[in-house]
Enzyme design. Structure first.
Site, PDB file in Angstrom:
ATOM      1  N   CYS A  70       2.031   6.617   3.134  1.00 48.21           N
ATOM      2  CA  CYS A  70       2.834   7.847   3.187  1.00 48.21           C
ATOM      3  C   CYS A  70       3.428   8.239   1.841  1.00 48.21           C
ATOM      4  CB  CYS A  70       3.957   7.688   4.199  1.00 48.21           C
ATOM      5  SG  CYS A  70       5.159   6.425   3.739  1.00 48.21           S
ATOM      6  N   GLU A  94      -0.333   7.612  12.233  1.00 49.30           N
ATOM      7  CA  GLU A  94       1.044   8.053  12.000  1.00 49.30           C
ATOM      8  C   GLU A  94       1.286   8.238  10.521  1.00 49.30           C
ATOM      9  OE1 GLU A  94       4.009   6.478  10.658  1.00 49.30           O
ATOM     10  OE2 GLU A  94       2.936   4.717   9.993  1.00 49.30           O
ATOM     11  N   ARG A 136      13.910   7.108  13.169  1.00 51.64           N
ATOM     12  CA  ARG A 136      12.762   7.098  12.265  1.00 51.64           C
ATOM     13  C   ARG A 136      11.751   8.127  12.770  1.00 51.64           C
ATOM     14  NH1 ARG A 136      10.451   2.785   8.818  1.00 51.64           N
ATOM     15  NH2 ARG A 136       8.234   3.174   8.624  1.00 51.64           N
ATOM     16  N   ARG A 151       8.410  10.299  12.708  1.00 51.73           N
ATOM     17  CA  ARG A 151       7.028  10.178  12.273  1.00 51.73           C
ATOM     18  C   ARG A 151       6.182  11.236  12.976  1.00 51.73           C
ATOM     19  NH1 ARG A 151       8.997   7.809   8.802  1.00 51.73           N
ATOM     20  NH2 ARG A 151       8.545   5.778   7.979  1.00 51.73           N
TER      21      ARG A 151
END
Length: 164
Positions: free
Chosen positions: A78, A116, A160, A162
């Site tokens: 990411c 993801e 979190r 995603r």
């Protein structure tokens, strides 16, 4: 169910999947997994005790030998898309690693996949990078559904977000 776990880190995808399999009295086997982070793979190997090598570079794998896969899991890097990174997108080599997943989809044809990444992936370059990746997956013959989720709503004690 036969599955692979790429960019596996310490095994978060796999742990969740294996718990779901147990909940529904289903069996599963991880056919292959990989990550290039030595410390993460050390933890992964201790947790899962697989017979296959885990510390390896996805770019060197021969996917034609991995057949009859039900699900591919991958949390591809990411850093190229994250608001905490330099946001170089495809100008960062890590931003192009999704192409290895496209290669896997073409060569191994799993029934399903679950990927993801950070929410910034959807918006970088006015969303163009995201559209390119989605189209690449669709060009492999898959119908793609994506959703932005936050772990705090699914029993994980942290916030979190995603994109899945």
């Amino acid at each position: 169910m036969r599955y692979v776990d790429y960019f596996c880190g310490i095994g978060g995808f796999r742990l969740g999947f294996e718990e779901a399999l147990l909940e529904y009295n289903l069996n599963g086997v991880c056919v292959d997994s990989c990550d290039i982070d030595k410390n993460a793979t050390r933890v992964y190997v201790q947790n899962f005790k697989d017979k296959h090598e885990v510390l390896k570079d996805i770019k060197t794998l021969d996917f034609t030998t991995i057949k009859d896969i039900d699900i591919l899991f991958a949390g591809f890097p990411c850093q190229a898309f994250s608001s905490l990174g330099r946001r170089l997108g495809f100008d960062d080599d890590r931003g192009l690693l999704y192409l290895e997943l496209v290669r896997f989809l073409k060569e191994s044809s799993p029934k399903y996949f679950l990927f993801e990444n950070v929410p910034g992936f959807m918006y970088l370059n006015k969303g163009d990078n995201f559209k390119i990746v989605i189209k690449a997956f669709e060009d492999c013959g898959y119908y793609v559904i994506y959703k932005r989720l936050n772990t705090k709503y699914y029993g994980v004690p942290q916030s979190r977000e995603r994109v899945y």
